[in-house]
Design a protein around this motif. Sequence first.
Motif, short mmCIF file in Angstrom:
data_model
loop_
_atom_site.label_atom_id
_atom_site.label_comp_id
_atom_site.label_asym_id
_atom_site.label_seq_id
_atom_site.Cartn_x
_atom_site.Cartn_y
_atom_site.Cartn_z
N ALA A 191 90.66 94.95 85.01
CA ALA A 191 89.82 95.20 86.18
C ALA A 191 90.19 96.53 86.82
O ALA A 191 91.36 96.93 86.84
CB ALA A 191 89.97 94.07 87.18
N LEU A 215 85.61 97.69 91.92
CA LEU A 215 85.47 96.49 92.75
C LEU A 215 85.28 96.84 94.22
O LEU A 215 84.69 96.08 94.97
CB LEU A 215 86.69 95.58 92.57
CG LEU A 215 86.89 95.02 91.17
CD1 LEU A 215 88.20 94.25 91.08
CD2 LEU A 215 85.72 94.15 90.74
N GLY A 240 80.31 90.41 84.44
CA GLY A 240 81.71 89.98 84.47
C GLY A 240 82.13 89.78 85.91
O GLY A 240 81.44 89.09 86.66
N THR A 241 83.21 90.41 86.32
CA THR A 241 83.70 90.25 87.69
C THR A 241 83.19 91.33 88.63
O THR A 241 83.52 91.33 89.80
CB THR A 241 85.24 90.28 87.71
OG1 THR A 241 85.68 91.53 87.18
CG2 THR A 241 85.83 89.14 86.89
N PRO A 296 80.85 93.27 91.13
CA PRO A 296 79.79 92.90 92.07
C PRO A 296 78.58 93.80 91.85
O PRO A 296 78.56 94.95 92.28
CB PRO A 296 80.43 93.14 93.43
CG PRO A 296 81.48 94.19 93.18
CD PRO A 296 81.92 94.00 91.76
#
Length: 100
Positions: free
Chosen positions: A52, A57, A75-76, A78
């Motif tokens: 990550a 993020l 995925g993660t 936003p």
Amino acid sequence: MASQLYIATATAPLSDRFQEMLDMLMTGAAFGLPTTLWLTDGCLNALAALPANDSLLQLPGFGVRCVISDTASPGTLPAEALSADTLRNLRKDCQQVLVF
């Protein structure tokens, strides 16, 4: 409508060039410029294989709108999923488009 649209197509995400793009995104957003980052499917696939990235993020917190194709998996990250037509219109309506 976004004033600036950055399109991340990099096959080497998190390279120096990719990091430079992230810095430009945050700088523009910090000055109140409406800024959007379009993460292409290829870029998302490459990012999925990496750890990550805090900078990615944090983009929404700086006011950067992150968008992806509605066929992609964020995925993660936003990100807002948009149809192909909406993505084309977004690109057409922006004052400045930068491709990385």
